[in-house]
Design an enzyme around this catalytic site. Structure first.
Site, PDB file in Angstrom:
ATOM      1  CB  SER A 183      -0.914   0.003   1.151  1.00  0.00           C
ATOM      2  OG  SER A 183      -1.792  -0.950   1.335  1.00  0.00           O
TER       3      SER A 183
ATOM      4  CG  HIS B 255      -1.970  -0.774  -4.107  1.00  0.00           C
ATOM      5  ND1 HIS B 255      -2.588   0.383  -3.959  1.00  0.00           N
ATOM      6  CD2 HIS B 255      -2.286  -1.480  -3.016  1.00  0.00           C
ATOM      7  CE1 HIS B 255      -2.916   0.406  -2.658  1.00  0.00           C
ATOM      8  NE2 HIS B 255      -2.790  -0.747  -2.247  1.00  0.00           N
TER       9      HIS B 255
ATOM     10  CD  GLU C 112      -2.982   3.494  -6.258  1.00  0.00           C
ATOM     11  OE1 GLU C 112      -3.175   4.709  -6.442  1.00  0.00           O
ATOM     12  OE2 GLU C 112      -2.331   3.019  -5.528  1.00  0.00           O
TER      13      GLU C 112
ATOM     14  CG  ASN D 184      -3.622   3.547   0.304  1.00  0.00           C
ATOM     15  OD1 ASN D 184      -4.722   3.406   0.342  1.00  0.00           O
ATOM     16  ND2 ASN D 184      -3.050   2.415  -0.002  1.00  0.00           N
TER      17      ASN D 184
HETATM   18  N1  CAA Z   1     -15.994 -10.246  -1.890  1.00  0.00           N
HETATM   19  C1  CAA Z   1     -16.555 -10.291  -2.596  1.00  0.00           C
HETATM   20  N2  CAA Z   1     -17.837  -9.265  -2.882  1.00  0.00           N
HETATM   21  C2  CAA Z   1     -18.236  -8.549  -2.052  1.00  0.00           C
HETATM   22  C3  CAA Z   1     -17.406  -8.389  -0.906  1.00  0.00           C
HETATM   23  C4  CAA Z   1     -16.288  -9.133  -0.671  1.00  0.00           C
HETATM   24  N3  CAA Z   1     -15.487  -8.971   0.225  1.00  0.00           N
HETATM   25  N4  CAA Z   1     -17.822  -7.182  -0.187  1.00  0.00           N
HETATM   26  C5  CAA Z   1     -19.151  -7.029  -0.792  1.00  0.00           C
HETATM   27  N5  CAA Z   1     -19.195  -7.542  -1.983  1.00  0.00           N
HETATM   28  C6  CAA Z   1     -19.924  -7.383  -3.010  1.00  0.00           C
HETATM   29  C7  CAA Z   1     -21.484  -7.824  -2.659  1.00  0.00           C
HETATM   30  O1  CAA Z   1     -21.700  -9.226  -2.834  1.00  0.00           O
HETATM   31  C8  CAA Z   1     -22.302  -6.822  -3.344  1.00  0.00           C
HETATM   32  O2  CAA Z   1     -22.460  -7.351  -4.757  1.00  0.00           O
HETATM   33  P1  CAA Z   1     -23.739  -7.297  -5.750  1.00  0.00           P
HETATM   34  O3  CAA Z   1     -23.785  -5.900  -5.746  1.00  0.00           O
HETATM   35  O4  CAA Z   1     -23.366  -7.746  -6.858  1.00  0.00           O
HETATM   36  O5  CAA Z   1     -24.820  -7.954  -4.908  1.00  0.00           O
HETATM   37  C9  CAA Z   1     -21.526  -5.768  -3.557  1.00  0.00           C
HETATM   38  O6  CAA Z   1     -20.312  -5.990  -3.245  1.00  0.00           O
HETATM   39  C10 CAA Z   1     -22.100  -4.786  -2.424  1.00  0.00           C
HETATM   40  O7  CAA Z   1     -22.080  -5.314  -1.560  1.00  0.00           O
HETATM   41  P2  CAA Z   1     -23.061  -5.143  -0.105  1.00  0.00           P
HETATM   42  O8  CAA Z   1     -24.253  -4.955  -0.534  1.00  0.00           O
HETATM   43  O9  CAA Z   1     -22.771  -6.365   0.838  1.00  0.00           O
HETATM   44  O10 CAA Z   1     -22.417  -3.756   0.784  1.00  0.00           O
HETATM   45  P3  CAA Z   1     -22.544  -2.507   0.170  1.00  0.00           P
HETATM   46  O11 CAA Z   1     -23.216  -2.056  -0.819  1.00  0.00           O
HETATM   47  O12 CAA Z   1     -22.471  -1.723   1.569  1.00  0.00           O
HETATM   48  O13 CAA Z   1     -20.851  -2.314  -0.241  1.00  0.00           O
HETATM   49  C11 CAA Z   1     -18.592  -2.089  -0.250  1.00  0.00           C
HETATM   50  C12 CAA Z   1     -19.606  -2.874   0.461  1.00  0.00           C
HETATM   51  C13 CAA Z   1     -18.658  -2.682  -1.627  1.00  0.00           C
HETATM   52  C14 CAA Z   1     -17.413  -2.523   0.639  1.00  0.00           C
HETATM   53  C15 CAA Z   1     -18.823  -0.561  -0.127  1.00  0.00           C
HETATM   54  O14 CAA Z   1     -19.246  -0.110   0.940  1.00  0.00           O
HETATM   55  C16 CAA Z   1     -17.580   0.184  -0.469  1.00  0.00           C
HETATM   56  O15 CAA Z   1     -17.446   0.556  -1.790  1.00  0.00           O
HETATM   57  N6  CAA Z   1     -16.757   0.853   0.500  1.00  0.00           N
HETATM   58  C17 CAA Z   1     -15.748   1.608   0.287  1.00  0.00           C
HETATM   59  C18 CAA Z   1     -14.681   0.556  -0.021  1.00  0.00           C
HETATM   60  C19 CAA Z   1     -13.252   1.253  -0.093  1.00  0.00           C
HETATM   61  O16 CAA Z   1     -13.088   2.489  -0.445  1.00  0.00           O
HETATM   62  N7  CAA Z   1     -12.141   0.392  -0.440  1.00  0.00           N
HETATM   63  C20 CAA Z   1     -10.923   0.874  -0.741  1.00  0.00           C
HETATM   64  C21 CAA Z   1     -10.125   0.927   0.536  1.00  0.00           C
HETATM   65  S1  CAA Z   1      -8.542   1.675   0.435  1.00  0.00           S
HETATM   66  C22 CAA Z   1      -7.601   0.081   0.109  1.00  0.00           C
HETATM   67  O17 CAA Z   1      -8.078  -0.902   0.119  1.00  0.00           O
HETATM   68  C23 CAA Z   1      -6.057   0.426  -0.211  1.00  0.00           C
HETATM   69  C24 CAA Z   1      -5.205  -0.203   0.839  1.00  0.00           C
HETATM   70  O18 CAA Z   1      -4.128  -0.272   0.484  1.00  0.00           O
HETATM   71  C25 CAA Z   1      -5.423  -0.414   2.041  1.00  0.00           C
END
Ligand code: CAA
Length: 298
Positions: free
Chosen positions: A119, A140, A152, A190
């Site tokens: 990250s 990434h 990325e 990030n």
């Molecule tokens: N694996 C597979 N599919 C998943 C999943 C997982 N772990 N989590 C959620 N999903 C899927 C669900 O099955 C659902 O799919 P469908 O729409 O096809 O049914 C979809 O994602 C939406 O999930 P939910 O309805 O359960 O929940 P939600 O609508 O609240 O979405 C979320 C969950 C996708 C996590 C959403 O809240 C989101 O986009 N959050 C922001 C996440 C983000 O910003 N991530 C980047 C973080 S920074 C990073 O990762 C960098 C680093 O280096 C640390």
């Protein structure tokens, strides 16, 4: 370089998610557990995730079975010897990653693309311990890897244009939406997202709002899927703290230093969703503010 088999080192949340994405796109994948112990738990967790998709009608049972059949788990790093692309997703520790890169160079051929899912660590520093440096790059992914479209592609100091081009085509083939970034601490996402979460914590410490009011404001007012505290808990507070420290060590500006509240929560083992408590307490449905945060954090 034609990629026909992918090796993943590290089967934590990110490694498993990346393995799923690659197998789902039709690639045979070998996933190696990097720490001692059985890989059975990781395999089960991936199968549970696929089963949930089947239950929700998002995936046919035959598709799930095909994905599972393309995945091989191992405890032996040498299992990636015949892969054309290796993606490491082990602990965010530069020495651990450098040692791994050195070992991978002795396991894989000189053309194998060796990449890191780091990250905020320097890809160039990992490249520096390698002999064939032009095939080293960052790849990434974002959490949850099966859902987030962005990858990325990190162009480190001596990465070749051929390597970048192969990685770019690979990302498109696995259904991702890549962006090429130069090797700077935190890359694009990030570098912007970490100070955003740190600022939200400082806002909480100043008493501008509560955890839930700040989260609500950013979801409702800025159209984000999660507020900054929900997101920090989702990423893992230890990961957020490590990202902040890495950026701070690079720019040496207090703006990037982890606020006390973050450090205290990590010290107490409140790492977010994965430990059951972070800014929120996930034992309650819906989650409530972590009761330990009712006292001022000093
Ligand atoms: N694996 C597979 N599919 C998943 C999943 C997982 N772990 N989590 C959620 N999903 C899927 C669900 O099955 C659902 O799919 P469908 O729409 O096809 O049914 C979809 O994602 C939406 O999930 P939910 O309805 O359960 O929940 P939600 O609508 O609240 O979405 C979320 C969950 C996708 C996590 C959403 O809240 C989101 O986009 N959050 C922001 C996440 C983000 O910003 N991530 C980047 C973080 S920074 C990073 O990762 C960098 C680093 O280096 C640390």
């Amino acid at each position: 370089m034609e990629i026909s088999k992918v090796g993943i080192i590290g089967v934590g949340t990110m490694g498993l998610g990346i393995a799923q994405v690659c197998a789902q796109a039709g690639y045979p994948v070998v996933a190696v557990k990097a720490t001692p112990g059985s890989w059975e738990k990781a395999k089960k967790s991936l199968e549970n995730s696929l089963n949930r998709s089947v239950e929700r009608g998002k995936m046919k049972p035959e598709e799930r079975d095909a994905i599972v059949s393309r995945l091989v788990f191992s405890n032996d790093e040498r299992a990636v010897a015949d892969c054309q692309l290796v993606i490491e997703s082990v602990i965010e520790n530069i020495d651990t990653k450098k040692d791994l890169f050195k070992r991978l160079e002795s396991i894989c051929g000189p053309d194998t693309l060796l990449t890191t899912n780091t990250s905020t660590l320097s890809v160039t520093a990992m490249m520096a311990v390698c002999k064939y440096r032009e095939r080293i790059a960052g790849l990434h992914f974002f959490n949850p890897a099966p859902v987030m479209k962005l990858v990325e592609i990190i162009h480190a100091f001596e990465t070749s244009e051929d390597a970048i081009s192969s990685l770019n085509s690979f990302c498109t083939k696995i259904g991702k939406d890549p962006v090429i970034v130069q090797d700077t601490t935190g890359f694009i996402v990030n570098r912007l997202l970490t100070p955003y979460m740190l600022n939200a914590i400082r806002m909480l410490e100043r008493g501008t709002g509560t955890i839930s009011s700040i989260d609500h404001a950013m979801k409702s007012g800025a159209g984000l899927p999660m507020g900054p505290f929900e997101l920090a808990d989702y990423i893992g507070l230890d990961v957020v703290e490590a990202m902040a420290l890495n950026i701070f060590m690079d720019v040496r500006h207090e703006h990037h230093a982890p606020p006390h509240t973050l450090t205290r929560l990590v010290q107490l083992g409140y790492l977010g969703r994965k430990s059951g408590k972070g800014f929120y307490d996930y034992s309650q449905k819906p989650p409530v503010q972590n009761p330990s945060l009712q006292r001022p954090v000093v």
